[in-house]
Design an enzyme around this catalytic site. Structure first.
Site, PDB file in Angstrom:
ATOM      1  N   HIS A  97       1.738   4.552  -2.786  1.00  0.00           N
ATOM      2  CA  HIS A  97       1.854   6.004  -2.544  1.00  0.00           C
ATOM      3  C   HIS A  97       3.231   6.503  -2.994  1.00  0.00           C
ATOM      4  O   HIS A  97       3.354   7.544  -3.640  1.00  0.00           O
ATOM      5  CB  HIS A  97       1.675   6.311  -1.055  1.00  0.00           C
ATOM      6  CG  HIS A  97       0.255   6.271  -0.578  1.00  0.00           C
ATOM      7  ND1 HIS A  97      -0.730   7.037  -1.133  1.00  0.00           N
ATOM      8  CD2 HIS A  97      -0.338   5.558   0.428  1.00  0.00           C
ATOM      9  CE1 HIS A  97      -1.888   6.819  -0.491  1.00  0.00           C
ATOM     10  NE2 HIS A  97      -1.671   5.921   0.455  1.00  0.00           N
ATOM     11  N   GLU A 107      -4.693   7.748  -3.004  1.00  0.00           N
ATOM     12  CA  GLU A 107      -5.188   6.487  -2.454  1.00  0.00           C
ATOM     13  C   GLU A 107      -5.423   5.478  -3.576  1.00  0.00           C
ATOM     14  O   GLU A 107      -5.250   4.270  -3.372  1.00  0.00           O
ATOM     15  CB  GLU A 107      -6.471   6.764  -1.665  1.00  0.00           C
ATOM     16  CG  GLU A 107      -6.875   5.666  -0.719  1.00  0.00           C
ATOM     17  CD  GLU A 107      -5.917   5.475   0.462  1.00  0.00           C
ATOM     18  OE1 GLU A 107      -5.090   6.376   0.728  1.00  0.00           O
ATOM     19  OE2 GLU A 107      -5.994   4.416   1.110  1.00  0.00           O
ATOM     20  N   HIS A 140       0.830  -1.209   0.000  1.00  0.00           N
ATOM     21  CA  HIS A 140       0.000   0.000   0.000  1.00  0.00           C
ATOM     22  C   HIS A 140       0.868   1.264   0.000  1.00  0.00           C
ATOM     23  O   HIS A 140       0.717   2.135  -0.861  1.00  0.00           O
ATOM     24  CB  HIS A 140      -0.904  -0.043   1.241  1.00  0.00           C
ATOM     25  CG  HIS A 140      -1.848   1.109   1.373  1.00  0.00           C
ATOM     26  ND1 HIS A 140      -3.170   1.049   1.004  1.00  0.00           N
ATOM     27  CD2 HIS A 140      -1.665   2.369   1.847  1.00  0.00           C
ATOM     28  CE1 HIS A 140      -3.760   2.201   1.234  1.00  0.00           C
ATOM     29  NE2 HIS A 140      -2.868   3.028   1.765  1.00  0.00           N
ATOM     30  N   GLU A 141       1.782   1.330   0.941  1.00  0.00           N
ATOM     31  CA  GLU A 141       2.633   2.528   1.029  1.00  0.00           C
ATOM     32  C   GLU A 141       3.552   2.635  -0.188  1.00  0.00           C
ATOM     33  O   GLU A 141       3.893   3.733  -0.626  1.00  0.00           O
ATOM     34  CB  GLU A 141       3.442   2.523   2.325  1.00  0.00           C
ATOM     35  CG  GLU A 141       2.615   2.442   3.620  1.00  0.00           C
ATOM     36  CD  GLU A 141       1.525   3.497   3.736  1.00  0.00           C
ATOM     37  OE1 GLU A 141       1.655   4.573   3.112  1.00  0.00           O
ATOM     38  OE2 GLU A 141       0.517   3.234   4.433  1.00  0.00           O
TER      39      GLU A 141
END
Lengths: 511, 511
Positions: free
Chosen positions: A268, A303, A264-265
Site C-alpha cells: 500500500h 489492494e 502487505h502494508e
C-alpha cells in the site's frame, strides 16, 4: 491567477484537510491516550465538516466549470484535464447525497461501531441488529440519491470501485468459483505442511520488526518518507507522498501475521510513495467523496499492490530462497531445523477457515463472495437482517464446508458494516485478480524483472509499477488504468495462471 | 439555540482547529519522517488560515455581542461571563493587527527559523541579522497596530502576559537584581558541590524515563490522559484536557537534564489536565490570538507551574530525602557512593554560565533580564541589530561576569526571536516569581500540604493548585488570579524568602 490555478489552490486546501483527517485518525489509533476519544471525535467532525462544506459549496462548481473551459483542448491524458474531470465526477456524486443523510450516517457510524464491538465481544447479534437495520436503510437512501439503472449496489460501488457493477461482480464471482474450487479440492486431498516451528516457538517482536523492515526497505519503501508504528488493526495511511506510514501488531506466538502484514502494508505504501510529485495536493491525490488523502485510484487497485507485494512476491518460493537465510539470522534457534522450502510450504498452507483475515490465498475469495452476495441481498431486500446469521452460516457451509459455532466467529467478525463500508468488500478480491494481471504484464513487458526477483532485487518491478500505475494517482479510473498498463480489461486468466502454477507445484494433481 | 450557545459552538470549532494545529506540531516534532516538512507546512497553514478567518470574521463579533447581551447580569465570575469577555478582549486585539502583517509574519517565521538554525551552527550572526531586522520591524508594526501608551513592548506583552508592561517589568527586574546579587556572590565564595557522579557515569535512558515517570505519576499526572514522547526540544502540548502530552530527550551522560526536564513538563501538564471539564472546547481553554489550545491563563502562570514542580518541589531537600532511594534503586551502581544530601547539593549548584537553558535557579533570571532589556531596546530603537552581539556580550559580563567566546554560545542561542516570540522571555522570570508566591500561599492556606510533602505525597498541593488556579483556564487574567489565590498582587517577597531560605542553608553567609 488562472481559473485552473484557482481551482487547484482550492482543492489543495481540501487535500490539506484530508491529510489532517488522516493524521487525526492515525494518531487516535497509534498514539492517543485512552481518554482522548470524545474530544478527538469533535476535532474530526469539525475538520470533516469544513472540508465537506468547502467541496460541496456551489463555488467549487463554479471553479470546476471555469477550469473546464481553460483546459479544453489540452491533451486528454494530461493531469490538468484529468484533475478537473475527476473533481467534476466526485462533485456530481457528492451533490446527489443529501447533507442530512451524510450527517445521519456519520452519527450512526460512531454509535454502531461501539455497539458492534460490544456485540462481537458478547456474541450478541441481536443487540447489533437494529443498528445494522438502520445502516442498510441509510445505504439504500444513499444509493437512491446517487442513482443506478440496474442494482442499488452499483451506486455504492461508485465510492470504492468506480466502473464496477453488481452484474460484473456476479459474472466475475462465477468465474472465480469455477476456477478456485478445483484448487481448493486438490489442496484438501493433501496433508497439511509441517508448521510446528511457526506455532510452537516464540519469535521476539523486535526481531520480527527488524526482519520485516529490512524487507520493506528492499521492496523500496522510503523510510525518509515513512515509518512503522504499532497498532491493534494494521493499516497504511498517508499525508501526501512525503509522509506515508504503516502500522502492524506483533504476535510473538505467530510471526507470519506481522511479517506478511508488513509486506502487505508496504505494498500500500509503495503505491502512495510512488505518486508523481506533480499531483501532490491536487485532486488526483484526494478521494473527494470520502475526504481521504489517497493517491490510489480505487480500493481494489490499492489492494492489488498490497496483495502483490505480500503474496505474489512475498509468499513466492524464490523470495524465501533468497531471504530465508536473513530470517534465520534473526531467529537462529527458532529456525535451526527448518529450511527455505519447509518455510515456504508452511506459509502457503490452504485450509478453509471461519475468519476472513486469517484465510489463505485460495480461500480468501470465498470469504469475500459470501459478504458481497449478502450485501447485495440486504440492499435489494432479498435478505433480511433477521435471517442474516442463518444465511451467513449456510453460505460458509456451502462455499467452504465449515459452519461458524457462533456469531462472533461468523457474521459479527468484520468492522465494515458497522462503519458503513457497504460496497468495499469486493475490493479485496478485485485486488487479488488485478495483482496477478499487473504482475504478469510487468514480467512480459520488462524482461529484467523476473531475473531481478530471482536475485532478490525489487527495483525493476517497482519501477514498472510506479511508471504504469503508482505515479498516476486518480488520473485514470481502474478499467482505463488496467487497459493502459496491461493492454487488457479486467480478466481472471492471469490470476488463474498464477494460482494454478503455484498450487500445482505445491499440490500436484493426483492420479 | 441561545445566543450564548451559538457563540460557544462557534468557539468550540475554533478550539477543535487549535487542537488540530497543536497535533500537527506535536507530530512534526516527535513522529514525522524527515521529508514531511514541506507538506506539513501547507497543512498547518491551511488550518491556521481557516481558524484565523473563523475568529476574525465579523460574524464572530455579532455572536460575541449577542452573547454579551444574554449573559448581562449573570454573576461576574461565572465561566459564561468570563468566556464572552475573554473572547471580546482577544477579538479586539486580533482585529487591530492587519491580516497582511500576520501573513508576512508567518512567512518570515518559517524562513528565519531555518536561517537561524544554520547561522547558529556556523556561528554566523551576519547571515541572520537581516532576518532579525525584518522581524523587529514586523514586531514594531504589530505593536503600532495593537497600540500602547507608554512603550511598544507593552503591545507585545498582551499576547503572553496580559496586564504586564515594560514599566512594571523594569521595576520588577530592579528588585530582582538587588535581591539575587548577594545570593550569587555568596554562592561564588563556596567551592562547588561534588558532582562527579552526575558527569562521569552513564545513566541508561530507559531507567531515566522509568524514574521520571514514576515521579510524574506521584505528582498526579494522569497517564490515561497523557503520555511521554521523545523529542529534541522538550515541550508540553495539549489537545483538550483529555489528551495532554509531554516530551523529553535523554542524555545518558547527564541525567538531570531529563529528570528535571520531565518534572518541569509535568508541571505544565498538570495545569492543562487540571482544567475544569466545563471549560473544555470553550474560549477559556483557547488562546484565540495565537490559535493555540491551552488552558493556562498566561505564559508566566504556565511557567510558574513547571518551575514549581521542577524546582520548589523537585529540587527540594525533602523531595530527595523521600525519593533518592527510588532513584538509587534504578541506578544502584552509579549512585552507590552517593547519599541524598550529596545528590541534593549536586543538583543545586549555583554558577554563572553562558547558556540560559543550562542555568540554575539563581542565575536564570539574569539570562532573562538581559534578553528582555535587549528586546525593549530593539523595539524602541535604542539598540540596533548591528551592535547586538556586542550589547549581548557586555550585558553577560555585567550581570554574570562571563563573556561568550562566540555568538553561537551568545546571541544566537535561542530560537525565540527567529520565531517572532518577542515579549515572551519575561514569562520565565514571572514564572519563577509567581511559583513562589503561589507555593507560599498554598502552604499557608492549607496546613496539610507541608506535612504531606514531607512524606512524599503531592495530592494536597495539587488539589490546592487545581482549585485555585488550574481549573479556571483563562477565566481570570494573571493579576486577578494572583489576587484571588494568594490575596496579593505580584510580589517578589515570597520568591526571596524561598531563595534566601534555601541558599542560606546551602551557602551560609560567611564571617
Amino acid at each position: 491567477m488562472s481559473a485552473y490555478d484557482e481551482f487547484n489552490t482550492h482543492i489543495g486546501k481540501i487535500n490539506d484537510l484530508c491529510c489532517v483527517l488522516n493524521l487525526l485518525t492515525w494518531d487516535a489509533r497509534t498514539q492517543m491516550p485512552e481518554e482522548g476519544t470524545v474530544t478527538r471525535g469533535h476535532q474530526i467532525s469539525t475538520v470533516a465538516g469544513i472540508a465537506q462544506e468547502m467541496f460541496t459549496n456551489p463555488k467549487t462548481l463554479q471553479m470546476i466549470e471555469a477550469a473546464e473551459k481553460e483546459v479544453k483542448g489540452e491533451p486528454e491524458d494530461s493531469y490538468r484535464v484529468r484533475a478537473v474531470r475527476y473533481a467534476r465526477e466526485h462533485y456530481e456524486v457528492a451533490r446527489k447525497i443529501p447533507v442530512s443523510l451524510v450527517t445521519e450516517l456519520n452519527e450512526l457510524k460512531m454509535i454502531s461501531q461501539t455497539v458492534w464491538i460490544e456485540a462481537r465481544k458478547n456474541d450478541d447479534f441481536q443487540s447489533f441488529a437494529p443498528y445494522l437495520e438502520k445502516m442498510v436503510k441509510l445505504q439504500r437512501g444513499i444509493a437512491e440519491g446517487v442513482g443506478y439503472s440496474d442494482h442499488p449496489y452499483d451506486a455504492l460501488l461508485v465510492r470504492y470501485e468506480p466502473g464496477m457493477t453488481a452484474k460484473r461482480l456476479k459474472a466475475l464471482f462465477a468465474e472465480l468459483k469455477a476456477g478456485l474450487t478445483p484448487i481448493l479440492e486438490r489442496a484438501k486431498a493433501y496433508p497439511e505442511a509441517r508448521h510446528d516451528f511457526l506455532t510452537e516457538r516464540l519469535y521476539p517482536a523486535d526481531r520480527q520488526k527488524a526482519f520485516a523492515t529490512d524487507i520493506s526497505r528492499k521492496f523500496g519503501y522510503d523510510f525518509k518518507r515513512g515509518k512503522v508504528d504499532l497498532t491493534v488493526h494494521p493499516f497504511e495511511i498517508s499525508f501526501t507522498r512525503q509522509d506515508v506510514r504503516i502500522t502492524t501488531r506483533y504476535d510473538e506466538k505467530y510471526a507470519p501475521q506481522a511479517l506478511f502484514g508488513l509486506f502487505h502494508e508496504t505494498g500500500h505504501a509503495l503505491y502512495e510513495q510512488g505518486a508523481n510529485p506533480a499531483i501532490t495536493r491536487t485532486a488526483l491525490a484526494t478521494d473527494l467523496l470520502d475526504l481521504y488523502a489517497v493517491a490510489g485510484t480505487s480500493y481494489g487497485f490499492h489492494e492489488a499492490q498490497s496483495r502483490m507485494w505480500e503474496n505474489l512476491v512475498g509468499r513466492s518460493q524464490v523470495f524465501w530462497n533468497n531471504h530465508f537465510p536473513l530470517l534465520q539470522s534473526y531467529f537462529p534457534d527458532q529456525l535451526k531445523d527448518v529450511d527455505a522450502e519447509q518455510f515456504y510450504r508452511a506459509v502457503n498452507r490452504v485450509k478453509p477457515s471461519l475468519i476472513r483475515t486469517e484465510s489463505d490465498e485460495v480461500t480468501y475469495n470465498f470469504h469475500i463472495m459470501i459478504r458481497v452476495e449478502i450485501e447485495m441481498g440486504l440492499l435489494d431486500g432479498s435478505i433480511s437482517i433477521k435471517e442474516l446469521p442463518e444465511v451467513w452460516n449456510a453460505k460458509y457451509q456451502e462455499y467452504l464446508g465449515v459452519t461458524p459455532p457462533n456469531n462472533r466467529l461468523g457474521v459479527l467478525q468484520d468492522i465494515h458494516w458497522s462503519s458503513g463500508l457497504f460496497g468495499s468488500f469486493c475490493s479485496y478480491t478485485l485486488g487479488n485478480v488485478v495483482s496477478a494481471q499487473l504482475y504478469e504484464a510487468a514480467l512480459k513487458q520488462n524482461l529484467e524483472i523476473e531475473p531481478a526477483l530471482a536475485k532478490g532485487e525489487y527495483q525493476p518491478l517497482l519501477d514498472w509499477l510506479t511508471e504504469n500505475v503508482y505515479r498516476h494517482g486518480h488520473a485514470f479510473l481502474p478499467d482505463e488504468l488496467l487497459r493502459r498498463s496491461t493492454g487488457s480489461s479486467l480478466t481472471v486468466e492471469p490470476y488463474f495462471r498464477y494460482l494454478n502454477h503455484k498450487y500445482e507445484q505445491l499440490f500436484p494433481p493426483k492420479g
